[in-house]
Design an enzyme around this catalytic site. Structure first.
Site, PDB file in Angstrom:
ATOM      1  CE1 TYR A   1      -3.797   1.875  -0.168  1.00  0.00           C
ATOM      2  CE2 TYR A   1      -3.491   2.580   2.006  1.00  0.00           C
ATOM      3  CZ  TYR A   1      -4.375   2.752   0.712  1.00  0.00           C
ATOM      4  OH  TYR A   1      -5.349   3.675   0.708  1.00  0.00           O
TER       5      TYR A   1
ATOM      6  CE  LYS B   1     -20.914 -20.537 -14.356  1.00  0.00           C
ATOM      7  NZ  LYS B   1     -22.126 -20.055 -15.259  1.00  0.00           N
TER       8      LYS B   1
END
Length: 757
Positions: free
Chosen positions: A40, A95
């Site tokens: 970050y 899925k």
């Protein structure tokens, strides 16, 4: 038999542990302050600036290239209908699991609370910077057509509504193969369809691209045949409307060659099936109950070819055969779309794969002995590991050929290995060995050729030109197995020791000469050579074969003894050893000794280290060796720790050119960060270990079996080290793939007179 799902089991499955079925895992270390600063602020600014100057670098510095969005508004969920976006989330998570398991693709599932097609289009379109591809799911017709078509026109990433195209592609592959079996021309068949939703319309459009003629298609919905004079049909139905004097599905089916059901359960009778043409093809794909049950269709007539959407019957039309691999191929060439060429390539690849020999792992998964292309096996099974290396390259190539690929693949063999690695199958090492074997195949005699696995492996190595198999065993049993399982081994040599009178006499004398001063009489020798493990080993010893493979059905010690009696060890070798290669997600590791020496001394461990190091070099790798214990460099005392410390000193003195370190705990050996921080003097601190030497047979055997069972590692071996000629003993119950791997190793071993094994 059908799997029975209890409500409580399903709810517990989704709620136990962390709720749901997916999580996000970092791909970079985040354990130190430096890691966090790089991940970050302030380090993250650097890739941001690179992407700002060149948008294509998003694929280099972010996960976009392997990230798919599974998007639904919950308006047509499974068989549940319009249950809303929140209720659809378990399906979308599922899925995502399939994408990851079968193709290594990361997924964010997005359930969007919007039923207005135009607004939904704008929402999805705004997500293009985030995702490499979009999988639309469970969006009702006819809106789904407009949504997908508009997004494909306005976005530059792969987009597919799987409910439409997935079923079309998989059933299309099944149709092509079924028509081949019944010898019917696709352009002449009469096709009757029950259902007029998104899947049905997409199937019809796809079948037309395969060669079905529109004038030969009759489509029915719940109100009867879709006719041109009906005023209640949608525009999407008019391209398949008929003017024929037919009003019901019962009137449409007589003489039909193919029935496609994408509607509701139990609406087709036995009598309707009986009215169809000879060798009818019935794809009853409604779930969970087909339009006609499998049992009723088969009972109605013997010549029917039947497919359903269920896993408890043959020929399951399952979309998981398609969408993971279609997106995989599309992402890997950065396709800007999933076009018709790519969908056709996927269907043809699926159809072709069904005609190839089925891996043993697939047979085992379905409790079958010999799945083979035919009426009951039209398309591959979902667990077939070859799907990713068959479909994804076909899709990628079609994208390249049709001009929608922004990245081109040059080395297809390397791409295949990369695909295997994505789903945890790293065959890089064995592919090199198999390639070497194919350059100069050798004669390999199988000591247990009256076993079906051995015969299947023999056909594979013969077909792939890895080796020249010689089948050893009772002739009538071998021939019976070949015939009953439709194997193609007509020109392979079969040797029945009981028929080889002259060889038995010759081998008896040879064995007697070798063992007479070990207490063996001529009578004993003549009796023993009738055993196949003695007979096969003596074939290698006298030059009738180049390598011997056995051990599938017998314990290791009983199998190795005849070879030790007949072939013996290499000159200068004091003992043999057994090594396993563990193929892991982090690469291959070599474990020794895992099969022969129960409790070696420090001096004997030095011999094992030498044999193992040579074997690692045989696989074109530099051995970097750790001697394992419960102690780190003298931190604990005890018999085992002292033995491993002594063996380290002796081995370093005997093999000064090898990288050897120890004694050390297993986690320390595998963790360079620990070594650099606490043991910076370690020879493995900057050169990662790849070879592990265990203090005894028990610890090595336990370690490799644990790693194989719960560590997502594939065990290759045991590889017998130190024999004077190529002899390799299979693990009891080895799979066909493991047998083929061992044969390839044996062939390469036999190719050189100074083999390192």
């Amino acid at each position: 038999m059908a799997i029975k799902i209890r409500k409580e089991d399903a709810l517990n499955y989704h709620s136990q542990g962390s709720p749901g079925k997916i999580e996000v895992i970092p791909t970079k270390p985040v354990s130190s302050q430096l890691d966090l600063a790089l991940a970050y602020s302030p380090g993250v600014a650097e890739p941001c600036k690179e992407i700002a100057s060149d948008p294509e670098k998003i694929y280099k510095y972010t996960a976009k290239g392997n990230l798919v969005a599974v998007i639904s508004n919950g308006t047509a969920v499974l068989g549940l209908g319009n249950i809303g976006p929140s209720a659809s989330k378990p399906v979308m998570e599922g899925k995502g699991v399939l994408f990851k398991k079968f193709a290594g693709i990361d997924v964010f599932d997005l359930e969007i609370d919007e039923s207005d097609p135009k607004k939904l289009i704008q929402i999805i379109k705004s997500l293009e910077p985030t995702f490499g591809g979009i999988n639309l799911e469970d969006i009702k017709a006819p809106e789904c057509f407009e949504i997908e078509q508009t997004l494909k026109q306005e976005m530059k990433i792969p987009i597919m509504h799987d409910d439409q195209h997935g079923t079309a592609i998989i059933s299309g592959a099944a149709l092509v193969n079924a028509l081949e079996i019944v010898e019917k021309d696709i352009s002449k068949i009469k096709l009757v369809v029950s259902g007029a939703g998104a899947a049905a319309i997409s199937c019809l459009r796809f079948y037309v691209s395969l060669g079905v003629r529109k004038e030969n298609i009759i489509v029915c919905d719940k109100d009867g045949v879709i006719r041109a004079d009906r005023e209640d049909i949608l525009d999407i139905h008019r391209e398949f409307a008929t003017s024929k004097d037919i009003y019901t599905i019962a009137e449409a089916l007589p003489g039909a060659d193919v029935f496609l059901g994408l509607s509701a359960g139990n609406i087709i009778s036995k009598e309707m099936i009986l009215s169809m043409a000879a060798n009818p093809i019935v794809f009853a794909l409604a779930n969970p109950d087909p339009e006609i049950s499998y049992e009723d269709a088969i009972a109605a007539r013997e010549d029917v070819i039947m497919a359903t959407g269920r896993s408890d019957h043959p020929n399951q039309v399952n979309n998981v055969l398609g969408f993971p691999y279609i997106f995989r191929g599309a992402l890997d060439v950065r396709a800007t779309a999933i076009n018709e060429e790519m969908k056709l390539a996927a269907a043809m690849a699926i159809a072709k794969l069904a005609k190839e020999p089925v891996p043993e792992t697939v047979n085992k998964a379905y409790g079958e002995n010999n799945l083979a292309f035919g009426r009951f096996y039209l398309i591959p099974k979902p667990v077939d590991p070859r799907l990713i290396t068959t479909i994804a390259p076909a899709v990628a190539k079609a994208a390249m050929d049709s001009g929608v690929a922004k990245r081109h693949i040059e080395d297809w063999e390397a791409y295949g290995l990369e695909l295997q690695k994505r789903i945890g199958i790293d065959q890089r090492l064995m592919q090199v060995v198999i390639g070497r074997a194919k350059k100069d195949p050798k004669r390999v005699v199988f000591g247990e050729a009256d076993n079906l696995k051995i015969l299947k492996a023999a056909q594979l190595i013969r077909d792939e030109k890895i080796a020249i198999p010689i089948l050893l065993g009772k002739r009538e049993i071998i021939l019976s197995l070949i015939e009953s399982n439709s194997l193609d081994l007509a020109h392979v040599t079969i040797i029945d020791p009981m028929e080889e009178t002259q060889k038995l006499e010759k081998f008896g004398k040879m064995l007697y000469e070798k063992r007479r001063r070990k207490g063996m009489t001529l009578y004993d020798a003549n009796r023993l050579v009738r055993e196949r493990n003695y007979f096969g080993a003596l074939m290698v010893e006298c030059g009738d074969a180049d390598a011997f493979i056995s051990g599938l059905t017998r314990d290791y010690p009983k199998t190795i003894l005849p070879s030790l009696h007949t072939i013996g060890v290499k000159p200068g070798v004091n003992r043999v050893a057994g090594m396993y290669i563990m193929n892991t997600p982090k690469g291959p590791y070599f474990f020794s000794d895992a099969t022969v020496n129960v409790d070696p001394t420090a001096e004997e461990l030095v011999d094992i280290i030498g044999l193992t190091a040579n074997a690692v070099k045989f696989f074109n790798m530099e051995p970097r060796i750790a001697l394992l214990s419960y102690s780190n460099f003298g931190s604990a005392k005890g018999e085992i720790a002292d033995k491993m410390a002594k063996a380290t000193v002796l081995a370093k003195a005997k093999y000064p050119d090898l990288i050897i370190e120890g004694e050390m705990q297993a986690n320390v050996a595998l963790n360079q960060e620990i070594q650099r921080e606490i043991y910076p003097f370690s020879a493995l601190a900057n050169q990662p270990v790849n070879t592990l030497i265990f203090p005894d047979l028990s610890s090595s055997n336990i370690a490799y079996k644990l790693l194989a069972e719960i560590g997502n590692a594939e065990a290759i071996g045991p590889i017998l080290l130190g024999m004077n000629k190529p002899v390799h003993i299979l693990q009891l119950g080895s799979s066909i793939r493991e047998i083929v791997n061992m044969v390839a190793i044996a062939v390469v071993d036999a190719q050189s007179t100074d083999s390192l094994l």
